[in-house]
Scaffold this active site. Structure first.
Site, PDB file in Angstrom:
ATOM      1  N   ASP A 164      16.555   5.628   3.782  1.00  0.00           N
ATOM      2  CA  ASP A 164      17.403   6.243   2.755  1.00  0.00           C
ATOM      3  C   ASP A 164      18.199   7.459   3.258  1.00  0.00           C
ATOM      4  O   ASP A 164      19.370   7.618   2.901  1.00  0.00           O
ATOM      5  CB  ASP A 164      16.563   6.660   1.546  1.00  0.00           C
ATOM      6  CG  ASP A 164      16.211   5.492   0.637  1.00  0.00           C
ATOM      7  OD1 ASP A 164      16.966   4.501   0.626  1.00  0.00           O
ATOM      8  OD2 ASP A 164      15.186   5.562  -0.064  1.00  0.00           O
ATOM      9  N   GLY A 170      11.870   5.484   3.926  1.00  0.00           N
ATOM     10  CA  GLY A 170      12.480   4.584   4.905  1.00  0.00           C
ATOM     11  C   GLY A 170      13.789   5.124   5.451  1.00  0.00           C
ATOM     12  O   GLY A 170      13.874   6.284   5.874  1.00  0.00           O
ATOM     13  N   HIS A 212       0.829  -1.201   0.000  1.00  0.00           N
ATOM     14  CA  HIS A 212       0.000   0.000   0.000  1.00  0.00           C
ATOM     15  C   HIS A 212       0.868   1.257   0.000  1.00  0.00           C
ATOM     16  O   HIS A 212       0.356   2.367   0.172  1.00  0.00           O
ATOM     17  CB  HIS A 212      -0.928   0.004   1.225  1.00  0.00           C
ATOM     18  CG  HIS A 212      -1.952  -1.086   1.198  1.00  0.00           C
ATOM     19  ND1 HIS A 212      -2.130  -1.974   2.233  1.00  0.00           N
ATOM     20  CD2 HIS A 212      -2.845  -1.464   0.246  1.00  0.00           C
ATOM     21  CE1 HIS A 212      -3.101  -2.831   1.933  1.00  0.00           C
ATOM     22  NE2 HIS A 212      -3.542  -2.545   0.737  1.00  0.00           N
ATOM     23  N   ASP A 256      10.103  -7.791   0.652  1.00  0.00           N
ATOM     24  CA  ASP A 256      10.300  -7.508   2.066  1.00  0.00           C
ATOM     25  C   ASP A 256      11.732  -7.020   2.161  1.00  0.00           C
ATOM     26  O   ASP A 256      12.658  -7.706   1.707  1.00  0.00           O
ATOM     27  CB  ASP A 256      10.074  -8.736   2.941  1.00  0.00           C
ATOM     28  CG  ASP A 256       9.793  -8.339   4.386  1.00  0.00           C
ATOM     29  OD1 ASP A 256       8.861  -7.544   4.604  1.00  0.00           O
ATOM     30  OD2 ASP A 256      10.507  -8.804   5.290  1.00  0.00           O
ATOM     31  N   LYS A 314       6.697   3.015  -3.135  1.00  0.00           N
ATOM     32  CA  LYS A 314       7.283   1.730  -3.547  1.00  0.00           C
ATOM     33  C   LYS A 314       6.694   1.285  -4.875  1.00  0.00           C
ATOM     34  O   LYS A 314       7.408   0.745  -5.730  1.00  0.00           O
ATOM     35  CB  LYS A 314       7.050   0.675  -2.466  1.00  0.00           C
ATOM     36  CG  LYS A 314       7.744  -0.645  -2.750  1.00  0.00           C
ATOM     37  CD  LYS A 314       7.609  -1.623  -1.589  1.00  0.00           C
ATOM     38  CE  LYS A 314       8.480  -1.232  -0.416  1.00  0.00           C
ATOM     39  NZ  LYS A 314       8.520  -2.296   0.633  1.00  0.00           N
TER      40      LYS A 314
END
Length: 206
Positions: free
Chosen positions: A160, A158, A10, A69, A14
């Site tokens: 990064d 995330g 979701h 993942d 991404k």
């Protein structure tokens, strides 16, 4: 022949990243967002969790499903946060809270002991409604680097902003999206996955 994959996520960022990476390698392919139920990621490895998500999306949509993942693995922390990367600061926490907690936990650790790597495992699930007998495959990519001392950059998501890829003096959040797509853990996992996607495409074109 056009190909459609549903991405079991979701996370809109991404989905866009997957579309860029797949589109560069398979121009006839498109990545669709997933609007189904969120599965419980009860696996103990990246691969187990990727398959949980991909199988759920394939069953819900009847389409070929992809799921990744991924997370950050810190050497001095014995591989943590690992599979708990997305909820390191709690299940309701966001990226900023996760990043801040990780930085606090390694605040006293100096170079050269801040080694880390991003890992990405991508699961492919082709339901038997698409291909008789169905099909599953998994691929992994790793991206070595170090933890920065403070967040830098506005791209990506995330961890990064605190990940400095090996050989670079910038964080992955300071790279342009196309630069990141050339070398990231996700790009490396896709490089390992592409021959399998091409075999599936050839079977479907059959």
């Amino acid at each position: 022949m056009s190909l459609e994959f549903v991405l079991a996520s979701h996370n809109a960022k991404k989905v866009r990243e997957f579309q860029r990476i797949i589109g560069d390698r398979m121009p006839q392919a498109s990545v669709l967002a997933y609007d189904g139920p969120e599965p419980v990621e009860a696996g103990l490895t990246f691969a187990e969790n990727a398959f949980i998500k991909a199988r759920t999306a394939a069953a819900h949509t009847g389409r070929i499903a992809l799921a990744d993942d991924s997370g950050i693995v810190v050497d001095v922390m014995g591989g943590a946060p690992g599979i708990f990367s997305a909820r390191w600061a709690g299940s309701a926490a966001g990226d900023e809270a996760n990043v801040r907690l990780l930085l606090d936990q390694v605040a006293d650790i100096r170079r050269p002991h801040r080694g880390a790597e991003f890992r990405c495992t991508i699961a492919l699930v082709v339901p038997d409604t698409v291909l008789p007998g169905g099909h599953e495959f998994v691929a992994e990519g790793r991206w070595r680097g170090n933890l920065a001392y403070e967040p830098r950059g506005s791209h990506g998501f995330g961890y990064d902003p605190i990940f400095e890829p090996e050989g670079l003096e910038v964080t992955s959040a300071e790279l342009r999206p196309e630069q990141k797509d050339e070398q990231s853990h996700r790009a490396r996992a896709f490089a390992a996955l592409m021959p399998e996607l091409e075999r599936v495409a050839a079977q479907l074109a059959g």
